[in-house]
Design a protein around this motif. Structure first.
Motif, PDB file in Angstrom:
ATOM      1  N   SER B  34       0.833  -1.204   0.000  1.00  0.00           N
ATOM      2  CA  SER B  34       0.000   0.000   0.000  1.00  0.00           C
ATOM      3  C   SER B  34       0.860   1.243   0.000  1.00  0.00           C
ATOM      4  N   TYR B  35       0.341   2.242  -0.663  1.00  0.00           N
ATOM      5  CA  TYR B  35       0.985   3.557  -0.693  1.00  0.00           C
ATOM      6  C   TYR B  35       0.185   4.452   0.227  1.00  0.00           C
ATOM      7  N   GLY B  36       0.757   4.863   1.333  1.00  0.00           N
ATOM      8  CA  GLY B  36      -0.018   5.637   2.284  1.00  0.00           C
ATOM      9  C   GLY B  36      -1.218   4.810   2.685  1.00  0.00           C
ATOM     10  N   GLY B  37      -2.398   5.315   2.444  1.00  0.00           N
ATOM     11  CA  GLY B  37      -3.581   4.570   2.836  1.00  0.00           C
ATOM     12  C   GLY B  37      -4.109   3.618   1.774  1.00  0.00           C
ATOM     13  N   THR B  38      -3.714   3.851   0.493  1.00  0.00           N
ATOM     14  CA  THR B  38      -4.363   3.069  -0.562  1.00  0.00           C
ATOM     15  C   THR B  38      -3.574   1.799  -0.867  1.00  0.00           C
ATOM     16  N   ALA B  39      -4.312   0.697  -0.963  1.00  0.00           N
ATOM     17  CA  ALA B  39      -3.685  -0.578  -1.271  1.00  0.00           C
ATOM     18  C   ALA B  39      -3.607  -0.742  -2.780  1.00  0.00           C
ATOM     19  N   ALA B  40      -2.398  -0.922  -3.302  1.00  0.00           N
ATOM     20  CA  ALA B  40      -2.232  -1.151  -4.738  1.00  0.00           C
ATOM     21  C   ALA B  40      -2.304  -2.638  -5.037  1.00  0.00           C
ATOM     22  N   VAL B  41      -1.813  -3.454  -4.121  1.00  0.00           N
ATOM     23  CA  VAL B  41      -1.864  -4.912  -4.264  1.00  0.00           C
ATOM     24  C   VAL B  41      -2.313  -5.475  -2.920  1.00  0.00           C
ATOM     25  N   GLY B  58      -5.715  -7.143 -16.296  1.00  0.00           N
ATOM     26  CA  GLY B  58      -6.665  -6.440 -15.441  1.00  0.00           C
ATOM     27  C   GLY B  58      -6.851  -5.022 -15.925  1.00  0.00           C
ATOM     28  N   PRO B  59      -7.868  -4.370 -15.424  1.00  0.00           N
ATOM     29  CA  PRO B  59      -8.141  -3.001 -15.866  1.00  0.00           C
ATOM     30  C   PRO B  59      -7.084  -2.033 -15.338  1.00  0.00           C
ATOM     31  N   SER B  60      -7.086  -0.827 -15.851  1.00  0.00           N
ATOM     32  CA  SER B  60      -6.117   0.182 -15.444  1.00  0.00           C
ATOM     33  C   SER B  60      -6.206   0.424 -13.941  1.00  0.00           C
ATOM     34  N   GLY B  61      -5.054   0.488 -13.302  1.00  0.00           N
ATOM     35  CA  GLY B  61      -5.018   0.783 -11.878  1.00  0.00           C
ATOM     36  C   GLY B  61      -5.245  -0.415 -10.976  1.00  0.00           C
ATOM     37  N   CYS B  62      -5.263  -1.619 -11.536  1.00  0.00           N
ATOM     38  CA  CYS B  62      -5.567  -2.795 -10.706  1.00  0.00           C
ATOM     39  C   CYS B  62      -4.325  -3.327 -10.009  1.00  0.00           C
ATOM     40  N   GLY B  63      -3.159  -2.764 -10.288  1.00  0.00           N
ATOM     41  CA  GLY B  63      -1.967  -3.199  -9.564  1.00  0.00           C
ATOM     42  C   GLY B  63      -1.021  -4.068 -10.364  1.00  0.00           C
ATOM     43  N   LYS B  64      -1.173  -4.100 -11.667  1.00  0.00           N
ATOM     44  CA  LYS B  64      -0.307  -4.947 -12.492  1.00  0.00           C
ATOM     45  C   LYS B  64       1.142  -4.467 -12.424  1.00  0.00           C
ATOM     46  N   THR B  65       1.329  -3.167 -12.669  1.00  0.00           N
ATOM     47  CA  THR B  65       2.685  -2.623 -12.634  1.00  0.00           C
ATOM     48  C   THR B  65       3.294  -2.798 -11.251  1.00  0.00           C
ATOM     49  N   THR B  66       2.490  -2.549 -10.231  1.00  0.00           N
ATOM     50  CA  THR B  66       2.993  -2.703  -8.866  1.00  0.00           C
ATOM     51  C   THR B  66       3.467  -4.132  -8.630  1.00  0.00           C
ATOM     52  N   ALA B  67       2.708  -5.109  -9.116  1.00  0.00           N
ATOM     53  CA  ALA B  67       3.109  -6.508  -8.941  1.00  0.00           C
ATOM     54  C   ALA B  67       4.467  -6.756  -9.593  1.00  0.00           C
ATOM     55  N   PHE B 103       9.821  -1.452 -19.184  1.00  0.00           N
ATOM     56  CA  PHE B 103       8.969  -0.505 -18.470  1.00  0.00           C
ATOM     57  C   PHE B 103       7.824  -0.033 -19.353  1.00  0.00           C
ATOM     58  N   GLN B 104       6.700   0.222 -18.700  1.00  0.00           N
ATOM     59  CA  GLN B 104       5.538   0.764 -19.406  1.00  0.00           C
ATOM     60  C   GLN B 104       5.896   2.089 -20.076  1.00  0.00           C
ATOM     61  N   SER B 105       6.791   2.844 -19.432  1.00  0.00           N
ATOM     62  CA  SER B 105       7.191   4.144 -19.982  1.00  0.00           C
ATOM     63  C   SER B 105       8.440   4.022 -20.859  1.00  0.00           C
ATOM     64  N   ASP B 180       6.051  -4.988 -18.956  1.00  0.00           N
ATOM     65  CA  ASP B 180       4.894  -4.174 -18.607  1.00  0.00           C
ATOM     66  C   ASP B 180       4.293  -3.565 -19.871  1.00  0.00           C
ATOM     67  N   GLU B 181       3.264  -4.181 -20.358  1.00  0.00           N
ATOM     68  CA  GLU B 181       2.579  -3.742 -21.576  1.00  0.00           C
ATOM     69  C   GLU B 181       3.561  -3.406 -22.687  1.00  0.00           C
ATOM     70  N   PRO B 182       4.408  -4.358 -23.068  1.00  0.00           N
ATOM     71  CA  PRO B 182       5.483  -4.022 -24.014  1.00  0.00           C
ATOM     72  C   PRO B 182       4.986  -3.762 -25.431  1.00  0.00           C
ATOM     73  N   THR B 213      -0.569  -6.965 -19.201  1.00  0.00           N
ATOM     74  CA  THR B 213      -1.307  -6.323 -20.281  1.00  0.00           C
ATOM     75  C   THR B 213      -2.715  -6.007 -19.795  1.00  0.00           C
ATOM     76  N   HIS B 214      -3.339  -5.031 -20.419  1.00  0.00           N
ATOM     77  CA  HIS B 214      -4.765  -4.854 -20.158  1.00  0.00           C
ATOM     78  C   HIS B 214      -5.564  -5.288 -21.388  1.00  0.00           C
ATOM     79  N   ASP B 215      -4.836  -5.857 -22.355  1.00  0.00           N
ATOM     80  CA  ASP B 215      -5.460  -6.274 -23.609  1.00  0.00           C
ATOM     81  C   ASP B 215      -5.768  -7.769 -23.514  1.00  0.00           C
TER      82      ASP B 215
HETATM   83  N1  LIG Z   1       3.936   5.549  -6.192  1.00  0.00           N
HETATM   84  C1  LIG Z   1       2.629   5.458  -5.935  1.00  0.00           C
HETATM   85  N2  LIG Z   1       2.070   6.206  -4.979  1.00  0.00           N
HETATM   86  C2  LIG Z   1       0.747   6.119  -4.689  1.00  0.00           C
HETATM   87  N3  LIG Z   1      -0.104   5.322  -5.345  1.00  0.00           N
HETATM   88  C3  LIG Z   1       0.384   4.542  -6.310  1.00  0.00           C
HETATM   89  C4  LIG Z   1       1.771   4.570  -6.671  1.00  0.00           C
HETATM   90  N4  LIG Z   1       1.964   3.696  -7.672  1.00  0.00           N
HETATM   91  C5  LIG Z   1       0.760   3.162  -7.936  1.00  0.00           C
HETATM   92  N5  LIG Z   1      -0.185   3.660  -7.118  1.00  0.00           N
HETATM   93  C6  LIG Z   1      -1.606   3.288  -7.093  1.00  0.00           C
HETATM   94  O1  LIG Z   1      -1.672   1.889  -7.020  1.00  0.00           O
HETATM   95  C7  LIG Z   1      -2.684   1.389  -7.862  1.00  0.00           C
HETATM   96  C8  LIG Z   1      -2.110   0.374  -8.819  1.00  0.00           C
HETATM   97  O2  LIG Z   1      -1.208   1.016  -9.701  1.00  0.00           O
HETATM   98  P1  LIG Z   1      -0.490   0.260 -10.880  1.00  0.00           P
HETATM   99  O3  LIG Z   1       0.454   1.224 -11.504  1.00  0.00           O
HETATM  100  O4  LIG Z   1       0.101  -0.989 -10.366  1.00  0.00           O
HETATM  101  O5  LIG Z   1      -1.684  -0.043 -11.853  1.00  0.00           O
HETATM  102  P2  LIG Z   1      -1.668  -0.785 -13.267  1.00  0.00           P
HETATM  103  O6  LIG Z   1      -2.501  -2.003 -13.116  1.00  0.00           O
HETATM  104  O7  LIG Z   1      -0.281  -0.959 -13.743  1.00  0.00           O
HETATM  105  O8  LIG Z   1      -2.458   0.254 -14.173  1.00  0.00           O
HETATM  106  P3  LIG Z   1      -2.219   0.648 -15.718  1.00  0.00           P
HETATM  107  O9  LIG Z   1      -2.825  -0.423 -16.549  1.00  0.00           O
HETATM  108  O10 LIG Z   1      -2.970   1.926 -15.856  1.00  0.00           O
HETATM  109  O11 LIG Z   1      -0.749   0.803 -15.915  1.00  0.00           O
HETATM  110  C9  LIG Z   1      -3.305   2.578  -8.552  1.00  0.00           C
HETATM  111  O12 LIG Z   1      -4.504   2.894  -7.877  1.00  0.00           O
HETATM  112  C10 LIG Z   1      -2.289   3.664  -8.379  1.00  0.00           C
HETATM  113  O13 LIG Z   1      -2.929   4.904  -8.266  1.00  0.00           O
END
Ligand SMILES: Nc1ncnc2c1ncn2[C@@H]1O[C@H](COP(=O)(O)OP(=O)(O)OP(=O)(O)O)[C@@H](O)[C@H]1O
Ligand SMILES: [Mg+2]
Lengths: 307, 393
Positions: B34-41, B58-67, B103-105, B180-182, B213-215
């Motif tokens: 979790s980042y601060g209060g929000t759980a990414a995974v 998974g959809p955007s923001g579901c935590g794929k990149t974080t994983a 990297f996605q970027s 990550d979404e190459p 991927t989100h595809d």
């Molecule tokens: N450094 C960070 N600080 C705070 N919140 C973060 C940080 N990185 C990711 N998050 C949050 O964690 C959640 C998951 O992010 P993540 O980047 O893993 O999503 P994703 O599945 O890769 O999305 P996308 O398909 O858009 O790339 C999101 O809600 C995002 O806002």
């Protein structure tokens, strides 16, 4: 067709007139305070100053230019100035990068150190010089006390240490500015590049050398040119700390100009030195300008591609 | 087999590309971040077997990149264990994990040429110059980058940059590839090509790949198994066919497929032995096993899942139910989407729910506003409306 062409040219004339009108205040100020003194200085170089204040100046044509520009005094002044720049600029930049790197860590309380490191920006040259003048004082200075060398010659009175000492004061005073520049540049290095380098197996020093440093290079160049130009114009600290002494060991060009003009009343001589300094700074500035016009484009493209 | 005789032979430059790496498994065990209060995974447990190509979908923001970043070591888990092979790597620095990441970027080094970018992971690991040159040349050939080697990243198109990022990862033989979404920025044609090439590369190298991927088309065609994530939590981890045919819950059902599965609110109605799902405008019979499972769960309300392919449009409100259908539903055509020579038809039920129907080629063109009867050919899925879980027959 003719009518249209005429209207166009009349409009162009009107626009030009408005443009000049709007430029007028700036041009007047510039003319009075920059162009006129510049021309006047160059002109003064054609005259030798009279032996006594009320006698007329003596026109000598280019001979004074020739003698001053070829003189060993000018060469020595320039060499001391270059030494001063070589002492201050590289060390200042290395320290600035070092402090900025330290302060760029994500640690609690870092804001405190950022404030401390950048605080010398708010210090004037006079204040900085007075602080060090006191610290280096041979009778009561803290540094002298630490070095266990009270009495006798102080650092500022030592032929070999005076210029380095003045350089240290200058570095200290500039460090805040350099720190701010380098901090800004460091923060603009994209995180994902450093992360990519980590995953790619780079140690922290290798990351710094191959990723961070190249991305800082435009700012390093900027700081270097600003530092060099500033170094050629450093006056206050020398005036307060050493007045060019001991001997002539801290007599940099700008201080010599001041001395010739205002202590020896040798205006013509000082004018030629000023023209020389002006020419040097002109070259340095134009190099900087030309380089940055290319650099700005370079610095923009990585952002487009990274973000 | 030379490698058995001489331990150095396996590292011999010439054999490098042909060599199959000894594959390594990767596992997240109860990992939360979790980042601060929000759980990414959230409490994520998944394992990619040695040599497996596991897709995280998974959809955007579901935590794929974080994983992926957790596996790479760019993030440290708030709790849980990250394993590469049998080693717990929670405290291992990214540079020592022996993974390569796209990297996605892209994260290309803007001041280095394409060649130097690709070479970077080799240089930082002190690979000798001659071998570096050869490896970079090989990879550049296979990704069609040879003519771009002297350019800077700023002088490349998005797709070219993505290929450079890919090249920088595959130039080495790491334990694990993290991608990550190459392919997200490639055009459709190149994407299909690169998909095939990546699958082929994976078959050739046998290296474990975590592929984000989100595809879903990418996921379904490339993945040996697919992990579907939502809101930081694992929804289902299975082979693509199973994810499609037996979605573990209503989220997966509603995420997979194009258009995805219709999820309708309905009520269970018993008539003697038979069990029906009543939805606005009609009802359909449940098979014996599904009915038994539904009874076991003691359900009243259900979510009914029907794929657009499992529906057929019978024109005219009065059409007679045909044998072989599970049931019929009355609806009104609201939107017709032409996809190639197929039609995706959106219909509205009496209760205002929207249903997508995949109408095959050759059918009469639908007109909006037209009343129709939808024939359900099955199969259908039931989900528990309380938690969305699949009612397994
Ligand atoms: N450094 C960070 N600080 C705070 N919140 C973060 C940080 N990185 C990711 N998050 C949050 O964690 C959640 C998951 O992010 P993540 O980047 O893993 O999503 P994703 O599945 O890769 O999305 P996308 O398909 O858009 O790339 C999101 O809600 C995002 O806002
Ligand atoms: Mg992402």
């Amino acid at each position: 067709m003719n009518g249209a062409g005429e209207r166009w040219s009349r409009r162009a004339v009107r626009e030009a007139a408005v443009a000049y009108l709007l430029l007028m205040p700036a041009l007047v100020v510039f003319g009075i305070f920059v162009f006129y003194p510049l021309v006047k200085t160059a002109y003064l170089g054609f005259f030798t100053s009279p032996p006594a204040p009320n006698l007329p100046a003596h026109y000598v044509g280019l001979s004074q230019y020739r003698s001053v520009l070829g003189s060993s005094e000018l060469r020595d002044d320039l060499w001391r100035t270059v030494q001063f720049v070589l002492y201050t600029v590289p060390v200042g930049i290395v320290l600035g990068i070092g402090l900025a790197t330290l302060a760029n860590q994500r640690l609690a309380g870092m804001q405190f150190f950022r404030t401390i490191y950048s605080s010398t920006v708010a210090t004037s040259t006079a204040v900085a010089s007075m602080i060090f003048f006191t610290l280096l004082n041979p009778e009561v200075g803290l540094f002298t006390y630490w070095l266990g060398k009270q009495g006798g010659n102080g650092v500022l009175q030592s032929p070999s240490l005076a210029l380095p000492a003045v350089s240290v004061v200058t570095i200290w005073q500039n460090i805040g500015f350099t720190f701010i520049l380098m901090s800004a540049a460091l923060q603009s290095v994209p995180d994902d590049l450093l992360e990519a380098a980590r995953v790619d197996g780079a140690s922290s020093w290798y990351r710094f050398r191959t990723v961070t440093l190249p991305l800082l290079s435009p700012m390093i160049f900027f700081a270097a040119t600003v530092g060099v130009i500033g170094g050629f114009q450093a006056f206050g600290q020398i005036d307060i700390l050493t007045q060019g002494g001991p001997g002539n060991h801290t007599l940099v060009l700008i201080y010599d100009i001041y001395r010739q003009a205002f202590q020896y009343d040798n205006y013509g001589y000082a004018a030629v030195q000023s023209v020389a300094l002006f020419a040097i700074l002109l070259v340095l500035t134009s190099v900087q300008f030309r380089y940055f016009q290319r650099r700005v484009f370079y610095a923009r493209s990585p952002h487009e591609e990274v973000r | 087999m030379d490698g058995d005789l001489s331990p150095l032979a396996g590292r011999d430059a010439a054999s490098h590309l042909l060599e199959r790496a000894t594959a390594t498994s990767v596992a997240l065990e109860g990992v939360s971040k979790s980042y601060g209060g929000t759980a990414a995974v959230r409490d994520l447990t998944l394992q990619a077997g040695a040599g497996e190509l596991l897709v995280l979908l998974g959809p955007s923001g579901c935590g794929k990149t974080t994983a992926l970043r957790l596996v790479a070591g760019l993030e440290s888990p708030s709790s849980g264990i990250v394993r590469i092979g049998s080693d717990v790597v929670n405290d291992v620095d990214p540079k020592d994990r022996d993974v390569a990441m796209v990297f996605q970027s892209y994260a290309l080094y803007p001041h280095l040429s394409v060649a130097r970018n690709i070479e970077f992971p080799l240089r930082s690991r002190h690979v000798p110059a001659a071998e570096r040159t050869r490896l970079v040349g090989d990879v550049a050939d296979s990704l069609r980058l040879s003519s771009l080697l002297e350019r800077k990243p700023g002088q490349l198109s998005g797709g070219q940059r993505q290929r450079v990022a890919l090249a920088r990862a595959i130039v080495r033989r790491p334990k694990v590839f993290l991608m990550d979404e190459p392919l997200s920025n490639l055009d459709a044609q190149l994407r299909v090509d690169m998909r095939a090439e990546l699958v082929e590369l994976h078959a050739r190298l046998g290296t474990t790949i975590l592929y984000v991927t989100h595809d879903q088309v990418e996921a379904m065609t490339m993945g040996e198994r697919v992990a579907v994530l939502n809101d930081g939590a694992l929804q289902q981890l299975d082979v693509p066919a199973a994810v499609h045919d037996r979605p573990a819950n209503a989220f997966v059902a509603g995420f997979i497929g194009s258009p995805p599965m219709n999820i309708l609110r309905g009520r269970l109605v018993g008539e003697g032995d038979a069990l029906f799902v009543a939805v606005p405008g009609g009802r359909l019979a449940l098979g014996d096993e599904l009915a038994r499972a539904a009874r076991r769960r003691d359900l009243d309300e259900v979510q009914l899942g029907v794929r657009p392919e499992a529906l057929r449009i019978e024109l005219g409100a009065a059409a007679v139910p045909v044998a072989g259908l599970l049931g019929t539903i009355a609806a009104t055509v609201t939107l017709v989407e032409l996809v190639g020579h197929e039609q995706n038809v959106a219909c509205r039920l009496a209760g205002s729910q929207l249903v997508w129907v995949r109408a095959g080629a050759g059918g009469a063109p639908m007109r909006t506003g037209e009343p129709v009867v939808l024939g359900v050919t099955g199969p259908v899925h039931l989900f528990d409306p309380r938690d969305g879980a699949r009612v397994e027959p």
